[in-house]
Motif scaffolding. Structure first.
Motif, PDB file in Angstrom:
ATOM      1  N   ALA A   1       0.858  -1.263  -0.068  1.00 39.06           N
ATOM      2  CA  ALA A   1       0.044  -0.067   0.050  1.00 39.06           C
ATOM      3  C   ALA A   1       0.825   1.233   0.065  1.00 39.06           C
ATOM      4  O   ALA A   1       0.574   2.273  -0.532  1.00 39.06           O
ATOM      5  CB  ALA A   1      -0.942  -0.061   0.960  1.00 39.06           C
ATOM      6  N   SER A   2       1.958   1.280   0.630  1.00 42.01           N
ATOM      7  CA  SER A   2       2.901   2.341   0.739  1.00 42.01           C
ATOM      8  C   SER A   2       3.823   2.783  -0.699  1.00 42.01           C
ATOM      9  O   SER A   2       4.006   3.618  -0.840  1.00 42.01           O
ATOM     10  CB  SER A   2       3.871   2.213   1.836  1.00 42.01           C
ATOM     11  N   HIS A   3       3.467   1.429  -1.472  1.00 42.55           N
ATOM     12  CA  HIS A   3       4.092   1.867  -2.942  1.00 42.55           C
ATOM     13  C   HIS A   3       3.305   2.222  -3.765  1.00 42.55           C
ATOM     14  O   HIS A   3       3.490   2.613  -4.881  1.00 42.55           O
ATOM     15  CB  HIS A   3       4.726   0.297  -3.354  1.00 42.55           C
ATOM     16  N   VAL A   4       1.895   2.161  -3.341  1.00 47.91           N
ATOM     17  CA  VAL A   4       0.781   2.514  -4.303  1.00 47.91           C
ATOM     18  C   VAL A   4       0.244   3.946  -4.059  1.00 47.91           C
ATOM     19  O   VAL A   4      -0.169   4.114  -2.818  1.00 47.91           O
ATOM     20  CB  VAL A   4      -0.284   1.446  -4.374  1.00 47.91           C
ATOM     21  N   SER A   5       0.135   4.882  -5.062  1.00 50.85           N
ATOM     22  CA  SER A   5      -0.815   5.849  -5.085  1.00 50.85           C
ATOM     23  C   SER A   5      -1.803   6.076  -6.008  1.00 50.85           C
ATOM     24  O   SER A   5      -1.562   5.555  -7.153  1.00 50.85           O
ATOM     25  CB  SER A   5       0.268   7.159  -4.930  1.00 50.85           C
ATOM     26  N   VAL A   6      -3.016   6.628  -5.480  1.00 48.33           N
ATOM     27  CA  VAL A   6      -4.222   6.772  -6.308  1.00 48.33           C
ATOM     28  C   VAL A   6      -4.527   8.269  -6.204  1.00 48.33           C
ATOM     29  O   VAL A   6      -4.751   8.774  -5.343  1.00 48.33           O
ATOM     30  CB  VAL A   6      -5.174   5.979  -6.004  1.00 48.33           C
ATOM     31  N   SER A   7      -4.913   8.729  -7.573  1.00 52.98           N
ATOM     32  CA  SER A   7      -5.294   9.936  -7.622  1.00 52.98           C
ATOM     33  C   SER A   7      -6.388  10.221  -8.715  1.00 52.98           C
ATOM     34  O   SER A   7      -6.545   9.575  -9.569  1.00 52.98           O
ATOM     35  CB  SER A   7      -4.160  11.170  -7.926  1.00 52.98           C
ATOM     36  N   SER A   8      -7.212  11.430  -8.689  1.00 53.37           N
ATOM     37  CA  SER A   8      -8.074  11.421  -9.784  1.00 53.37           C
ATOM     38  C   SER A   8      -7.893  12.940 -10.196  1.00 53.37           C
ATOM     39  O   SER A   8      -7.297  13.881  -9.680  1.00 53.37           O
ATOM     40  CB  SER A   8      -9.459  11.333  -9.133  1.00 53.37           C
ATOM     41  N   VAL A   9      -8.386  13.189 -11.508  1.00 55.68           N
ATOM     42  CA  VAL A   9      -8.371  14.521 -12.143  1.00 55.68           C
ATOM     43  C   VAL A   9      -9.679  14.974 -11.773  1.00 55.68           C
ATOM     44  O   VAL A   9     -10.721  14.480 -12.024  1.00 55.68           O
ATOM     45  CB  VAL A   9      -8.255  14.111 -13.630  1.00 55.68           C
ATOM     46  N   THR A  10      -9.532  16.387 -11.242  1.00 52.44           N
ATOM     47  CA  THR A  10     -10.824  17.005 -10.696  1.00 52.44           C
ATOM     48  C   THR A  10     -11.971  17.054 -11.783  1.00 52.44           C
ATOM     49  O   THR A  10     -11.698  17.382 -12.979  1.00 52.44           O
ATOM     50  CB  THR A  10     -10.540  18.505 -10.256  1.00 52.44           C
ATOM     51  N   ASP A  11     -13.051  16.804 -11.276  1.00 53.07           N
ATOM     52  CA  ASP A  11     -14.266  16.870 -12.187  1.00 53.07           C
ATOM     53  C   ASP A  11     -14.290  15.971 -13.334  1.00 53.07           C
ATOM     54  O   ASP A  11     -15.051  16.324 -14.433  1.00 53.07           O
ATOM     55  CB  ASP A  11     -14.686  18.371 -12.475  1.00 53.07           C
ATOM     56  N   THR A  12     -13.477  14.941 -13.409  1.00 58.05           N
ATOM     57  CA  THR A  12     -13.513  13.834 -14.294  1.00 58.05           C
ATOM     58  C   THR A  12     -13.765  12.404 -13.659  1.00 58.05           C
ATOM     59  O   THR A  12     -14.000  12.346 -12.393  1.00 58.05           O
ATOM     60  CB  THR A  12     -12.255  14.019 -15.173  1.00 58.05           C
ATOM     61  N   GLU A  13     -14.103  11.616 -14.788  1.00 54.66           N
ATOM     62  CA  GLU A  13     -13.819  10.061 -14.265  1.00 54.66           C
ATOM     63  C   GLU A  13     -12.662   9.322 -14.355  1.00 54.66           C
ATOM     64  O   GLU A  13     -12.577   8.178 -14.575  1.00 54.66           O
ATOM     65  CB  GLU A  13     -15.032   9.497 -14.985  1.00 54.66           C
ATOM     66  N   VAL A  14     -11.627  10.130 -14.161  1.00 55.24           N
ATOM     67  CA  VAL A  14     -10.281   9.538 -14.761  1.00 55.24           C
ATOM     68  C   VAL A  14      -9.634   9.305 -13.343  1.00 55.24           C
ATOM     69  O   VAL A  14      -9.514  10.150 -12.503  1.00 55.24           O
ATOM     70  CB  VAL A  14      -9.462  10.567 -15.457  1.00 55.24           C
ATOM     71  N   ILE A  15      -9.026   8.022 -13.180  1.00 52.56           N
ATOM     72  CA  ILE A  15      -8.097   7.743 -12.182  1.00 52.56           C
ATOM     73  C   ILE A  15      -6.968   7.238 -12.413  1.00 52.56           C
ATOM     74  O   ILE A  15      -6.874   6.474 -13.061  1.00 52.56           O
ATOM     75  CB  ILE A  15      -9.235   6.385 -11.241  1.00 52.56           C
ATOM     76  N   ARG A  16      -5.738   7.666 -11.900  1.00 55.16           N
ATOM     77  CA  ARG A  16      -4.490   7.397 -12.193  1.00 55.16           C
ATOM     78  C   ARG A  16      -4.039   6.626 -10.929  1.00 55.16           C
ATOM     79  O   ARG A  16      -3.919   7.092  -9.817  1.00 55.16           O
ATOM     80  CB  ARG A  16      -3.743   8.655 -12.352  1.00 55.16           C
ATOM     81  N   ILE A  17      -3.490   5.398 -11.544  1.00 53.40           N
ATOM     82  CA  ILE A  17      -2.604   4.592 -10.312  1.00 53.40           C
ATOM     83  C   ILE A  17      -1.236   4.447 -10.442  1.00 53.40           C
ATOM     84  O   ILE A  17      -0.704   4.376 -11.730  1.00 53.40           O
ATOM     85  CB  ILE A  17      -3.204   3.067 -10.378  1.00 53.40           C
ATOM     86  N   THR A  18      -0.342   4.939  -9.508  1.00 54.75           N
ATOM     87  CA  THR A  18       1.081   5.005  -9.571  1.00 54.75           C
ATOM     88  C   THR A  18       1.754   3.925  -8.663  1.00 54.75           C
ATOM     89  O   THR A  18       1.316   4.152  -7.691  1.00 54.75           O
ATOM     90  CB  THR A  18       1.538   6.139  -9.525  1.00 54.75           C
ATOM     91  N   VAL A  19       2.401   3.122  -8.952  1.00 55.26           N
ATOM     92  CA  VAL A  19       3.216   2.216  -8.213  1.00 55.26           C
ATOM     93  C   VAL A  19       4.756   2.468  -8.393  1.00 55.26           C
ATOM     94  O   VAL A  19       5.323   2.701  -9.351  1.00 55.26           O
ATOM     95  CB  VAL A  19       3.166   0.904  -8.644  1.00 55.26           C
ATOM     96  N   SER A  20       5.292   2.785  -7.151  1.00 50.25           N
ATOM     97  CA  SER A  20       6.817   3.005  -7.099  1.00 50.25           C
ATOM     98  C   SER A  20       7.609   1.606  -6.531  1.00 50.25           C
ATOM     99  O   SER A  20       7.227   1.173  -5.472  1.00 50.25           O
ATOM    100  CB  SER A  20       6.867   4.211  -6.214  1.00 50.25           C
ATOM    101  N   ASP A  21       8.546   1.264  -7.230  1.00 52.95           N
ATOM    102  CA  ASP A  21       9.308   0.142  -6.752  1.00 52.95           C
ATOM    103  C   ASP A  21      11.003   0.378  -7.077  1.00 52.95           C
ATOM    104  O   ASP A  21      11.111   1.081  -8.269  1.00 52.95           O
ATOM    105  CB  ASP A  21       8.883  -1.104  -7.325  1.00 52.95           C
ATOM    106  N   GLU A  22      11.707  -0.524  -6.497  1.00 52.09           N
ATOM    107  CA  GLU A  22      13.074  -0.425  -6.957  1.00 52.09           C
ATOM    108  C   GLU A  22      13.498  -1.067  -8.006  1.00 52.09           C
ATOM    109  O   GLU A  22      14.511  -0.892  -9.019  1.00 52.09           O
ATOM    110  CB  GLU A  22      14.120  -0.802  -6.007  1.00 52.09           C
ATOM    111  N   ASP A  23      12.461  -2.075  -8.573  1.00 50.96           N
ATOM    112  CA  ASP A  23      12.671  -2.739  -9.803  1.00 50.96           C
ATOM    113  C   ASP A  23      11.832  -2.360 -10.863  1.00 50.96           C
ATOM    114  O   ASP A  23      10.416  -2.355 -10.681  1.00 50.96           O
ATOM    115  CB  ASP A  23      12.407  -4.051  -9.436  1.00 50.96           C
ATOM    116  N   PRO A  24      11.955  -1.865 -11.914  1.00 50.91           N
ATOM    117  CA  PRO A  24      10.965  -0.888 -12.946  1.00 50.91           C
ATOM    118  C   PRO A  24      10.076  -2.214 -13.239  1.00 50.91           C
ATOM    119  O   PRO A  24       8.890  -1.826 -13.617  1.00 50.91           O
ATOM    120  CB  PRO A  24      11.835  -0.675 -13.784  1.00 50.91           C
ATOM    121  N   LYS A  25      10.556  -3.542 -13.640  1.00 47.53           N
ATOM    122  CA  LYS A  25       9.456  -4.348 -14.160  1.00 47.53           C
ATOM    123  C   LYS A  25       8.467  -4.796 -12.970  1.00 47.53           C
ATOM    124  O   LYS A  25       7.326  -5.199 -13.296  1.00 47.53           O
ATOM    125  CB  LYS A  25      10.414  -5.636 -14.491  1.00 47.53           C
ATOM    126  N   LYS A  26       9.015  -4.689 -11.925  1.00 49.68           N
ATOM    127  CA  LYS A  26       7.960  -5.410 -10.659  1.00 49.68           C
ATOM    128  C   LYS A  26       7.042  -3.966 -10.638  1.00 49.68           C
ATOM    129  O   LYS A  26       5.830  -4.362 -10.548  1.00 49.68           O
ATOM    130  CB  LYS A  26       8.706  -5.460  -9.412  1.00 49.68           C
TER     131      LYS A  26
END
Length: 236
Positions: free
Chosen positions: A105-130
């Motif tokens: 959960a600490s590697h995952v961030s979720v955000s939304s674009v204001t007044d839209t139905e768009v959700i952006r999921i971002t995952v951070s890790d030391e391994d790019p493929k992971k």
């Protein structure tokens, strides 16, 4: 509380310019050593989802305003579902990750674009493929959970995830600017504290203000006077 003379404080800063430069340099050096040699590089992989609800007529494609309104209200709920234990535990199981749910959960961030139905999921890790595999799997599991929970299929991938090639936390230029700014703040803070607690008298004006008596004479700084004379001779 003793008032601070801004002109005297500025003059004091000027007299300590060498110390300020040293503090900034040391802060920058320590920061860059940590950034390059100690901090682990991280990569971010992102995917963008859109909540889409459409009705198709025989003549044209139209958007149902009620469905759009519902989707916009669901965005916040969907953000919580994405980071829920149910979704993340399934991601860990299917990818066989050596992570606790709280760690993932600490590697995952979720955000939304204001007044839209768009959700952006971002995952951070030391391994790019992971990072890429995790964010893709989260989007997949989340879509399936939405179908089970709401019995609807209104989640579509707008921008698919990619394997990141650039480190997200290793911008030397941005880091240098930040460390220089921190050095400035630290340097001026230290110099200001030293100035505030420095009770020595440095000018005739300070002496007159402190004792409220006129100064009849002052002994010039011989070293300063001699330096000034040498400077004038060189110019000639």
């Amino acid at each position: 509380m003793e008032e601070i003379n801004l002109k005297e404080l500025l003059d004091y800063y000027k007299s300590k310019i060498l110390y300020i430069a040293i503090i900034i340099f040391v802060t920058l050096a320590i920061g860059l050593v940590y950034k390059v040699g100690i901090e682990h590089p991280k990569y971010e992989s992102k995917t963008t989802l859109i909540l889409a609800g459409f009705n198709l007529n025989n003549e044209e494609q139209s958007i149902d305003n009620n469905e759009l309104t519902i989707n916009q209200k669901l965005v916040t709920t969907y953000q919580e579902i994405i980071k829920s234990e149910k979704v993340l535990s399934q991601v860990i199981k299917e990818l066989r990750l050596d992570y606790e749910i709280s760690t993932l959960a600490s590697h995952v961030s979720v955000s939304s674009v204001t007044d839209t139905e768009v959700i952006r999921i971002t995952v951070s890790d030391e391994d790019p493929k992971k990072a890429y595999k995790i964010v893709s799997k989260i989007a997949e599991v989340f879509s399936d959970e939405v179908k089970d929970i709401y019995n609807v299929s209104n989640v579509s991938v707008l921008d698919a995830a990619r394997v990141p090639k650039v480190k997200s936390n290793m911008s030397i230029l941005k880091s240098s600017v930040l460390f220089i700014a921190i050095g400035l703040v630290v340097a001026f803070g230290i110099i200001t504290v030293i100035y505030y607690f420095d009770t020595s008298i440095k000018t005739v004006e300070q002496l007159e203000d402190k004792f409220d008596v006129p100064v009849l004479g002052a002994i010039p700084n011989y070293n300063t006077t001699r330096s000034a004379k040498k400077s004038r001779k060189v110019r000639k």
